[in-house]
Write a protein that holds these residues in place. Structure first.
Motif, PDB file in Angstrom:
ATOM      1  N   PRO A 191      13.470  -0.003 -15.978  1.00  0.00           N
ATOM      2  CA  PRO A 191      12.245   0.793 -16.138  1.00  0.00           C
ATOM      3  C   PRO A 191      12.181   1.953 -15.158  1.00  0.00           C
ATOM      4  N   HIS A 244       9.801   4.231 -12.695  1.00  0.00           N
ATOM      5  CA  HIS A 244       8.592   4.035 -11.899  1.00  0.00           C
ATOM      6  C   HIS A 244       7.977   5.384 -11.546  1.00  0.00           C
ATOM      7  N   ASN A 287       4.259   6.956  -6.107  1.00  0.00           N
ATOM      8  CA  ASN A 287       3.215   6.091  -5.562  1.00  0.00           C
ATOM      9  C   ASN A 287       1.834   6.738  -5.611  1.00  0.00           C
TER      10      ASN A 287
END
Length: 454
Positions: free
Chosen positions: A18, A20, A23
């Motif tokens: 996957p 990401h 943040n």
């Protein structure tokens, strides 16, 4: 397994690693920002759309169309929101509050200017629907006035009967020329159904002097070198009040020009740079069968109103009478062919019930000056009825005509050449004979004089 007991085969998919998000990525905040940006863009688009769009709805009170008292008037009632949603703080980085309110004030100023222009044109009667441009409002108002000015059928038919009784060849004075109607001397196609398209220049045209055209008679038939009548300077019925028809026709054309939404090709074409609108039964130019020329619903309504006007019908009737008077065999050929086509297709409708001409073009100006040209798609042995309007220098006008294609359609068994199975070569073989038959439809001046004496 499903409730019915059926089982699906297993589904296997290899899923990779996957991806990401960073943040600091917050989905909710991004969605909110995008929604606000889209809202602002839609507001800007709405402003532009109100500048460019034509109306979607327009209602005229039934009483306004049922009476002939005051002219049709209308105004627009516009409301704006009392307040606007405040842009989100993160949008201010892209579009400041001051810029946002400047856009809002500019939008309101444009609305006020359009409202003022509409009020000046239409007065203060309410209309329904969304705000519309002043030009569209003027168009709709002109269409309403045109419709309200349609006279009674009894009044029109009485005037047509009077005109017929006043149209005569008595005291006509012919103009003799050396023009030859031999097929080799005229620009006609091998099939003789239409003419050839040839570029024309001012040097190609014979320039008649005023002295050549002046005569003691009401009509001036123009004869070829064999004494055959191939054109007529017809004047008008022997009615001393005919100038009122001229004036009324000018008014109708001006109203119609305001009411009709012309395309670019109707404003500039091979005949010149002026608004030219054709209507009626035609064939050719891409049509797969004989049919009425197509127009949008508002434009067709304008044409329908024009065709019912007394002045328009009187001029059209006079042209038909002149054709019947000076070329009776040609008139019969026109009339019988058109009647046969209409009887086979009840979906066709004529411009004028008793006219032999299948089609008409209204040259609506505002200044009509034609280039040197030929209407090569008309039947080459036939006649057009050309009418010039205006005081002294004619500025507007129109003509009645019959396209050669509808005669070819009839002679191919009321079908296209392709459907009939006739080849172009076979059609061309009979061209010489067809042209000669067409010339023989024209009358000689001597036979017309003999018929008048009898």
């Amino acid at each position: 397994q499903t409730r019915s007991g059926a089982a699906f085969s297993p589904w296997v998919c290899n899923v990779g690693v996957p991806l990401h998000a960073p943040n600091d990525f917050e989905l909710d905040a991004c969605v909110e920002t995008a929604a606000e940006a889209q809202k602002l863009a839609e507001d800007a688009f709405d402003t532009q759309r109100e500048e460019d769009d034509l109306p979607l709805a327009y209602e005229v009170p039934a009483s306004a169309l049922a009476t002939s008292s005051p002219p049709l008037t209308a105004t627009v009632v516009i409301s704006t929101p009392s307040s606007a949603p405040s842009p989100a703080s993160d949008i201010h980085a892209v579009c400041s509050k001051e810029k946002y309110h400047n856009k809002k004030r500019s939008k309101e100023r444009r609305r006020a200017a359009r409202s003022s222009a509409r009020t000046e044109v239409l007065g203060n009667a309410p209309i329904t629907g969304r705000p519309i441009k002043a030009v569209a409002s003027k168009r709709l108002a002109a269409a309403g006035l045109l419709k309200m000015s349609i006279p009674s059928e009894y009044d029109v038919k009485s005037a047509l009967a009077d005109d017929d009784s006043r149209t005569t060849s008595a005291n006509s004075e012919p103009i003799n020329t050396h023009f030859s109607l031999a097929m080799g001397d005229v620009p006609v196609t091998k099939s003789a159904y239409v003419g050839k398209y040839l570029p024309r220049s001012p040097e190609d045209a014979h320039r008649w002097t005023a002295k050549e055209l002046e005569g003691k008679g009401q009509c001036r038939p123009i004869l070829d070198k064999n004494g055959r009548v191939f054109a007529v300077l017809a004047g008008h019925p022997r009615d001393p009040t005919w100038h009122h028809v001229n004036e009324e026709l000018q008014r109708i054309f001006e109203l119609s020009r305001d009411a009709y939404s012309a395309s670019a090709s109707q404003m500039e074409h091979r005949r010149g740079e002026f608004c030219a609108v054709s209507c009626g039964i035609s064939y050719g130019g891409g049509q797969k069968r004989v049919s009425n020329l197509a127009h949008s619903a508002p434009n067709q309504a304008t044409l329908n109103s024009m065709l019912r006007q007394k002045a328009v019908r009187r001029v059209a009737n006079f042209g038909n009478s002149v054709l019947r008077l000076f070329a009776p065999r040609l008139h019969e050929y026109y009339s019988s062919t058109l009647a046969a086509i209409c009887n086979r297709d009840l979906g066709l409708w004529r411009n004028f019930d008793q006219s032999a001409f299948s089609c008409a073009t209204f040259n609506l100006g505002p200044r009509t000056v034609t280039r040197i040209h030929t209407d090569h798609l008309n039947i080459p042995c036939g006649w057009c009825c050309i009418t010039a309007l205006g005081n002294y220098d004619p500025t507007k006008g129109g003509h009645l005509f019959s396209p050669g294609g509808i005669f070819r359609w009839a002679e191919c068994g009321y079908q296209s050449l392709k459907t009939s199975g006739i080849t172009a070569k076979e059609l061309n073989i009979g061209g010489q004979e067809r042209w000669q038959r067409g010339v023989e439809l024209l009358s000689t001046w001597s036979e017309l004089c003999a018929a008048h004496r009898s």
